[in-house]
Scaffold this motif. Structure first.
Motif, PDB file in Angstrom:
ATOM      1  N   THR A 377       3.440   6.755  26.035  1.00 61.01           N
ATOM      2  CA  THR A 377       4.393   7.139  24.985  1.00 61.01           C
ATOM      3  C   THR A 377       3.610   7.260  23.695  1.00 61.01           C
ATOM      4  OG1 THR A 377       4.874   4.830  24.596  1.00 61.01           O
ATOM      5  CG2 THR A 377       6.383   6.006  26.010  1.00 61.01           C
ATOM      6  N   PHE A 378       3.957   8.292  22.948  1.00 63.38           N
ATOM      7  CA  PHE A 378       3.302   8.554  21.668  1.00 63.38           C
ATOM      8  C   PHE A 378       4.310   8.341  20.554  1.00 63.38           C
ATOM      9  CE2 PHE A 378      -0.382  11.675  22.699  1.00 63.38           C
ATOM     10  CZ  PHE A 378      -0.698  10.970  23.845  1.00 63.38           C
ATOM     11  N   THR A 379       3.938   7.547  19.569  1.00 66.26           N
ATOM     12  CA  THR A 379       4.814   7.405  18.403  1.00 66.26           C
ATOM     13  C   THR A 379       4.050   7.876  17.175  1.00 66.26           C
ATOM     14  OG1 THR A 379       5.686   5.447  19.475  1.00 66.26           O
ATOM     15  CG2 THR A 379       6.316   5.778  17.188  1.00 66.26           C
ATOM     16  N   ASP A 380       4.709   8.764  16.461  1.00 65.84           N
ATOM     17  CA  ASP A 380       4.076   9.293  15.249  1.00 65.84           C
ATOM     18  C   ASP A 380       4.178   8.244  14.149  1.00 65.84           C
ATOM     19  OD1 ASP A 380       3.181  10.624  13.063  1.00 65.84           O
ATOM     20  OD2 ASP A 380       4.448  12.400  13.334  1.00 65.84           O
ATOM     21  N   ILE A 381       3.049   7.669  13.763  1.00 67.59           N
ATOM     22  CA  ILE A 381       3.081   6.610  12.746  1.00 67.59           C
ATOM     23  C   ILE A 381       2.405   7.071  11.466  1.00 67.59           C
ATOM     24  CG2 ILE A 381       3.212   4.699  14.387  1.00 67.59           C
ATOM     25  CD1 ILE A 381       0.107   4.397  13.849  1.00 67.59           C
ATOM     26  N   THR A 382       2.330   8.406  11.316  1.00 63.20           N
ATOM     27  CA  THR A 382       1.659   8.954  10.132  1.00 63.20           C
ATOM     28  C   THR A 382       2.274   8.402   8.843  1.00 63.20           C
ATOM     29  OG1 THR A 382       1.363  10.921  11.444  1.00 63.20           O
ATOM     30  CG2 THR A 382       0.848  11.095   9.101  1.00 63.20           C
ATOM     31  N   GLU A 383       3.639   8.354   8.841  1.00 60.86           N
ATOM     32  CA  GLU A 383       4.317   7.881   7.634  1.00 60.86           C
ATOM     33  C   GLU A 383       3.985   6.424   7.369  1.00 60.86           C
ATOM     34  OE1 GLU A 383       5.932   9.704   5.383  1.00 60.86           O
ATOM     35  OE2 GLU A 383       5.246  11.384   6.626  1.00 60.86           O
ATOM     36  N   ARG A 384       3.993   5.679   8.464  1.00 59.70           N
ATOM     37  CA  ARG A 384       3.705   4.260   8.313  1.00 59.70           C
ATOM     38  C   ARG A 384       2.293   4.063   7.772  1.00 59.70           C
ATOM     39  NH1 ARG A 384       3.514   1.009  13.647  1.00 59.70           N
ATOM     40  NH2 ARG A 384       1.265   0.884  13.282  1.00 59.70           N
ATOM     41  N   LYS A 385       1.397   4.863   8.338  1.00 55.43           N
ATOM     42  CA  LYS A 385       0.007   4.775   7.894  1.00 55.43           C
ATOM     43  C   LYS A 385      -0.113   5.124   6.424  1.00 55.43           C
ATOM     44  CE  LYS A 385      -2.663   3.413  11.194  1.00 55.43           C
ATOM     45  NZ  LYS A 385      -3.646   2.351  11.021  1.00 55.43           N
ATOM     46  N   LYS A 386       0.679   6.137   6.054  1.00 53.77           N
ATOM     47  CA  LYS A 386       0.671   6.533   4.641  1.00 53.77           C
ATOM     48  C   LYS A 386       1.129   5.367   3.798  1.00 53.77           C
ATOM     49  CE  LYS A 386       1.485  11.487   4.630  1.00 53.77           C
ATOM     50  NZ  LYS A 386       2.589  12.461   4.586  1.00 53.77           N
ATOM     51  N   ALA A 387       2.233   4.706   4.284  1.00 57.09           N
ATOM     52  CA  ALA A 387       2.772   3.557   3.556  1.00 57.09           C
ATOM     53  C   ALA A 387       1.716   2.456   3.492  1.00 57.09           C
ATOM     54  CB  ALA A 387       4.020   3.044   4.250  1.00 57.09           C
ATOM     55  N   GLU A 388       1.004   2.307   4.611  1.00 56.28           N
ATOM     56  CA  GLU A 388      -0.067   1.317   4.636  1.00 56.28           C
ATOM     57  C   GLU A 388      -1.135   1.633   3.617  1.00 56.28           C
ATOM     58  OE1 GLU A 388      -0.101  -0.129   9.213  1.00 56.28           O
ATOM     59  OE2 GLU A 388      -1.984   0.626   8.410  1.00 56.28           O
ATOM     60  N   GLY A 389      -1.420   2.901   3.592  1.00 58.07           N
ATOM     61  CA  GLY A 389      -2.409   3.378   2.614  1.00 58.07           C
ATOM     62  C   GLY A 389      -1.931   3.080   1.212  1.00 58.07           C
ATOM     63  N   ALA A 390      -0.623   3.372   1.019  1.00 62.72           N
ATOM     64  CA  ALA A 390      -0.032   3.124  -0.297  1.00 62.72           C
ATOM     65  C   ALA A 390      -0.116   1.644  -0.616  1.00 62.72           C
ATOM     66  CB  ALA A 390       1.413   3.597  -0.298  1.00 62.72           C
ATOM     67  N   LEU A 391       0.127   0.841   0.436  1.00 65.85           N
ATOM     68  CA  LEU A 391       0.091  -0.597   0.259  1.00 65.85           C
ATOM     69  C   LEU A 391      -1.302  -1.054  -0.142  1.00 65.85           C
ATOM     70  CD1 LEU A 391       2.093  -2.960   0.707  1.00 65.85           C
ATOM     71  CD2 LEU A 391       0.983  -3.332   2.892  1.00 65.85           C
ATOM     72  N   ARG A 392      -2.274  -0.454   0.561  1.00 66.35           N
ATOM     73  CA  ARG A 392      -3.655  -0.818   0.257  1.00 66.35           C
ATOM     74  C   ARG A 392      -3.991  -0.452  -1.175  1.00 66.35           C
ATOM     75  NH1 ARG A 392      -5.402  -0.181   5.249  1.00 66.35           N
ATOM     76  NH2 ARG A 392      -5.387   2.074   5.124  1.00 66.35           N
ATOM     77  N   GLU A 393      -3.504   0.713  -1.510  1.00 67.20           N
ATOM     78  CA  GLU A 393      -3.738   1.206  -2.858  1.00 67.20           C
ATOM     79  C   GLU A 393      -3.104   0.254  -3.864  1.00 67.20           C
ATOM     80  OE1 GLU A 393      -2.428   5.325  -4.357  1.00 67.20           O
ATOM     81  OE2 GLU A 393      -3.612   5.625  -2.520  1.00 67.20           O
ATOM     82  N   SER A 394      -1.847  -0.129  -3.493  1.00 68.14           N
ATOM     83  CA  SER A 394      -1.086  -1.005  -4.361  1.00 68.14           C
ATOM     84  C   SER A 394      -1.789  -2.357  -4.475  1.00 68.14           C
ATOM     85  CB  SER A 394       0.312  -1.145  -3.774  1.00 68.14           C
ATOM     86  OG  SER A 394       0.902  -2.301  -4.226  1.00 68.14           O
ATOM     87  N   GLU A 395      -2.293  -2.803  -3.317  1.00 64.47           N
ATOM     88  CA  GLU A 395      -3.002  -4.086  -3.297  1.00 64.47           C
ATOM     89  C   GLU A 395      -4.196  -4.024  -4.235  1.00 64.47           C
ATOM     90  OE1 GLU A 395      -5.887  -7.052  -1.722  1.00 64.47           O
ATOM     91  OE2 GLU A 395      -6.140  -4.891  -1.801  1.00 64.47           O
TER      92      GLU A 395
END
Lengths: 872, 119
Positions: A377-395
């Motif tokens: 099964t494939f789940t598109d987590i691009t958005e989540r990754k983006k959010a993670e990226g944003a989080l990292r950025e925010s961090e």
């Protein structure tokens, strides 16, 4: 199908048999059962040469042992003519090679001229093979018959419009009791009307020799009218020139139902798979190929389902981001081989539009269409990754922020050692680098360490946030107040692993607080030391503060009143007080509302209440009150009244004193005047004695008058008398007093007793004499008759002078007033009422005191107790 | 000869008045014990009463007389400074009683006695 049995050769064919000599064994058996002749075929079958056979005993040489004797008797019968020539029998022969062969024999006779039988002629046909085939067929037929009967499938044979054979299963299928019953039913009557066209169609095509399907399904109509789904397979057979249809029937009703159910289930499954938001894919390998993909996968990758399934392995590889390909396909391959590799991970995929997407995969090995496959099964987590990226950025942002802000962030390990402290700690004059690996506590002012440690341990124990404040001293000696708020981090077992907190400079706040506290302390001390009760009442009428004077002023334990609307007012005053409170809560102030409180112990108490509303932002915040205990005021009032009364009394006493003084002065004066009046008229010679009496009286009363004047002087002087001292003998002083009073006492018939030792006293003789004189004078005054005793003694450092009389005494209710100025037993009592007061006053001033005992009607004793020496 | 009883605790005063009244032609006796004297009152025509005496005051003597229904002419001798106040009370309670200040006896006593019992 052949007939079940070979045809017996009949007589008409016999001649032909002979002709066809080559086809059969021809043998002549002599009457002695030896072989007379044999043809070539016979030799051939037996495997001997003609000469080897001729003349030999038939039975002994050419028959199997077990047949020899029976055949010998048969042959005898044949020779004896007891057997018909046409008789047929089967008998095996023994060949040279020892093999047995089955021969069908026909016997006939050769007769002599007399008609006697001279030999038997037998022709035999080798039926060994034929019989074997026949047996095999027989066996096979049996087998098929059993099979047909026991078969669960219906088996039938039809010809034209009738069934001519049906096995048990077929009979059951059609719902008849016996096969014969079924055979009566026309073929189409066993077909449901909706399927009849299928059968008719096939029969028609068959008639016209057109190709037809040999397997089809149709609806069978049972005898009961019930319809069953049936799969029919058929073939044509020709038996003995007749054409039959051989059919097998399979009831597929249940199967159909199951199939339908399966179809539904499959449909559901399909729907599920197609509607999954996760991409579902089945791939096979080792060169990757997609064999299944659901619509979600198409959505994720941007390719149509058709495109995906037709991808070449290279195209499949290109679906994975170049950087992740190696990892992805090595896992794919390993999984296909059944190896244990991570089944859940993330990778980057490449969409049709060349965009990179992040995909979370969950895969497992399955068998699909009998092939080892990988289902994923494939789940598109691009958005989540983006959010993670944003989080990292925010961090990152926050990290920068923390490092630049004024608050200091720190982290310590369970041993209290700093593992991180942000550079902003430089504001306290410390360097983050130098602090690292040091114990945090080292930087705290020693006085605060114990408190901080306690806070730390409490927080650790209760698993709550760590909050404290402490002081730090910079290298230059400046003190900062720092607020510390932190949180513990715990590992899975719940053990603390670190404490992360922030430090904030609260020096100014603390200073302000300090000032506030100081100021507050001032006000507090004013309020708390106040004898008046100071209270605060909230907007809702509840008491929020009571100063410590509470218990004293209103007689209530403050704990019982805090947070409540007090109900402590006297019932008669309650309405008045409540309306005042209501007014206060509406913002009205008030002064000196006087009412009664019922104290905790149930007593009534008067208070005076003044209050002022306190506003905040235009809204009433609370009402401050001052409640005074009116007891003191009432007491003061009472005292005032009392004093006023005392003054009035004093004034009355003074009036009385004036009257008494006047009496004291006027009485001797009146005696003098009246005697003078008399003396004026007396003849000095003839009335010499009377005149003398007059003069005596006048003299005596002049002395008395003088003494009264002296007493008045004493009264004014006593208070301001100087206390100059001298040494004197007490006996002298008392003697002088007695000298003065004895004549008066004697005229009243009072007896004097005077005694005491010689005591020397250092003191003011004049004042002591005055005091003693007053006691004696009083004793005489209040003793109509009887005795006055004056004695004295020494008692330690004191001298005690006692004056007792047998006079009227003093009534108990007046005892306490005895030494009051102007006190008199009653208005008509003689004297000024000042004597005892003056005596007591001067004795006190001399360091002594006065005592007395008195019984009404029995007399009084007054004592002067005075130090013998003036105390230095 | 009219008999006068003097109730006076001061012997000098009592003696003087007795001599004075006798000189004026009256028969006079005095008693230093007022309580006892009240009982002998019937033997006298007039009572000269000192007000201020220890224990048994002139005032009490008057009360006893009223209580006992003894009606005798009384001259009260007063040495106090405010005769007006006292006499007003007594005059209200004991009408007919005459008051003479002690210091005015030489001029007022005999006229008062004369007024009540004559010569």
């Amino acid at each position: 199908m052949g007939s079940r049995r070979a045809q017996n050769p009949d007589d008409s064919n016999l001649a032909q048999k002979y002709l066809d000599i080559e086809q059969a064994i021809l043998i002549v058996i002599n009457s002695d059962q030896t072989v007379g002749a044999i043809n070539r075929k016979g030799c051939e079958i037996l495997g001997y040469k003609k000469e080897e056979i001729i003349g030999k005993d038939w039975c002994d040489n050419f028959l199997p042992k077990r047949f020899r004797e029976p055949t010998r008797s048969v042959l005898k019968k044949v020779v004896d003519g007891e057997l018909k020539a046409t008789e047929y029998h089967e008998n095996p022969i023994l060949t040279k090679s020892g093999e047995e062969r089955l021969i069908a024999w026909h016997n006939s006779y050769l007769r002599g001229k007399n008609g006697e039988i001279i030999s038997a002629v037998s022709s035999g046909e080798d039926i060994t093979e034929k019989r074997a085939a026949e047996d095999a067929l027989k066996e096979s037929e049996e087998k098929f018959r059993v099979l047909a009967d026991r078969s669960l499938e219906g088996i039938g044979m039809s010809q034209g419009n009738r069934i001519i054979f049906a096995n048990k299963a077929l009979v059951r299928l059609f719902g008849y009791r016996t096969a014969e019953e079924l055979y009566q039913v026309p073929l189409l009557d066993g077909v449901a009307p909706e399927s009849r066209h299928i059968i008719i169609n096939i029969m028609e095509k068959n008639r016209r020799s057109l190709p037809v399907p040999h397997r089809f399904t149709y609806k069978l109509l049972r005898k009961s009218g019930e319809i069953r789904d049936v799969e029919l397979s058929f073939s044509y057979v020709k038996i003995k020139g007749g054409e039959f249809t051989l059919s097998t029937f399979r009831d597929i009703t249940e199967h159909r139902k199951a199939e339908e159910a399966l179809a539904t289930s499959e449909e559901n499954y399909c729907t599920l798979v197609n509607q999954l938001t996760e991409g579902l894919v089945v791939a096979q390998g080792p060169r990757p190929r997609l064999v299944f993909a659901n619509p979600a996968l198409s959505r994720i990758l941007g390719y149509s389902n058709k495109e995906l399934l037709s991808f070449s392995p290279q195209k499949v590889v290109e679906l994975i981001h170049p950087e992740d390909r190696k990892m992805f396909f090595s896992r794919f391959k390993a999984r296909l081989e059944g190896k244990d590799v991570p089944s859940k991970y993330e990778f980057r995929g490449v969409r049709k539009d060349k965009k990179t997407i992040w995909v979370a995969i969950s895969s497992r090995r399955i068998k699909y269409l009998d092939q080892p496959s990988v289902q994923a099964t494939f789940t598109d987590i691009t958005e989540r990754k983006k959010a993670e990226g944003a989080l990292r950025e925010s961090e990152e942002k926050y990290r920068r922020l923390t490092e630049n802000m004024n608050d200091v962030i720190y982290s310590i390990d369970p041993n209290g050692i700093l593992t991180y402290i942000s550079p902003s700690v430089r504001q306290y004059g410390f360097s983050a680098d130098k602090m690292a690996s040091h114990k945090f506590i080292e930087f705290i002012l020693p006085e605060d360490v114990e408190r901080v440690t306690k806070d730390f341990q409490r927080s650790l124990r209760t698993r709550t946030e760590f909050s404290t404040a402490f002081r730090v001293r910079t290298k230059k000696g400046r003190i900062y107040w720092v607020e510390d708020n932190g949180k513990f981090q715990y590992d899975r077992s719940g053990a603390p692993i670190s404490l992360t907190g922030t430090l904030r400079d609260i020096t100014e706040r603390k200073m302000a607080e300090e000032q506030l506290r100081e100021s507050e302390g001032k006000f507090r001390s004013i309020i708390e030391s106040s004898h008046d009760l100071i209270t605060l009442i909230n907007r809702d009428g509840r008491v929020s503060y009571l100063s410590p004077a509470c218990k004293k002023v209103i007689g209530w334990d403050p704990k019982l009143l805090i947070g409540k609307r007090p109900a402590i007012f006297h019932p008669d005053d309650n309405a008045r007080v409540q309306s005042a409170i209501n007014g206060a809560l509406k913002g009205k102030g008030g002064v000196d509302l006087q009412y009664r409180i019922i104290t905790q112990s149930g007593e009534e108490r008067w208070v005076s209440h003044s209050w002022a509303p306190l506003f905040e932002g235009g809204k009433l915040r609370m009402v401050a009150s001052v409640i005074q205990d009116m007891t003191s005021r009432k007491k003061a009032h009472e005292k005032l009244v009392h004093q006023k009364e005392q003054i009035a009394q004093l004034s009355r006493m003074k009036e009385r004193f004036m009257a008494d003084m006047t009496h004291e002065l006027k009485t001797p004066l009146s005696v003098i005047m009246l005697n003078l009046e008399m003396a004026k008229k007396m003849d000095p010679v003839s009335q010499r004695d009377e005149l003398k009496a007059c003069f005596d009286l006048m003299w005596r009363n002049s002395v008395r008058l003088s003494r009264s004047v002296e007493q008045i002087m004493q009264l004014t002087k006593a208070e301001s008398a100087d206390l100059s001292t001298s040494r004197f003998h007490l006996i002298d002083l008392i003697g002088e007093v007695c000298e003065e009073y004895v004549p008066i006492a004697t005229t009243k018939g009072i007896h004097f007793e005077v005694f005491g030792p010689d005591i020397e006293i250092e003191g003011n003789e004049r004042l002591l004499a005055m005091a003693v004189s007053n006691l004696v004078s009083n004793a005489i005054k209040f003793t109509p008759h009887g005795r006055i005793k004056i004695n004295w003694s020494s008692s330690g450092r004191n001298a005690v002078i006692s004056v007792s009389d047998t006079g009227v005494g003093i009534r108990p209710q007046n005892l306490h007033k005895v030494f009051h100025k102007f006190f008199k037993e009653d208005h008509d009592s003689p004297g000024s009422g000042i004597g005892l007061a003056i005596s007591a006053d001067v004795i006190t001033r001399m360091g002594g005191r006065m005592e007395f005992d008195s019984k009404p009607g029995k007399g009084s004793t007054f004592r002067i107790i005075i130090p013998k020496e003036v105390s230095k | 000869m009219k008999k006068i009883l003097i109730i006076e605790d001061e012997p000098d005063v009592a003696e003087t008045i007795k001599a004075y009244l006798e000189g004026a032609g009256y028969s006079a006796e005095y008693s230093l014990d007022p309580a006892k004297a009240v009982k002998d009152l019937n033997k006298f025509d007039l009572l000269l009463l000192d007000l201020i005496m220890p224990r048994f005051s002139g005032h009490q003597v008057l009360k006893e007389m009223k209580k006992g229904g003894i009606k005798k002419p009384v001259v009260v001798l007063s040495a106090v400074g405010l005769p007006g106040v006292i006499s007003a009370e007594l005059k209200r309670d004991y009408p007919g009683v005459l008051f003479v200040a002690k210091t005015a006896m030489h001029s007022e006593l005999l006229p008062a006695i004369k007024k009540l019992i004559g010569q």
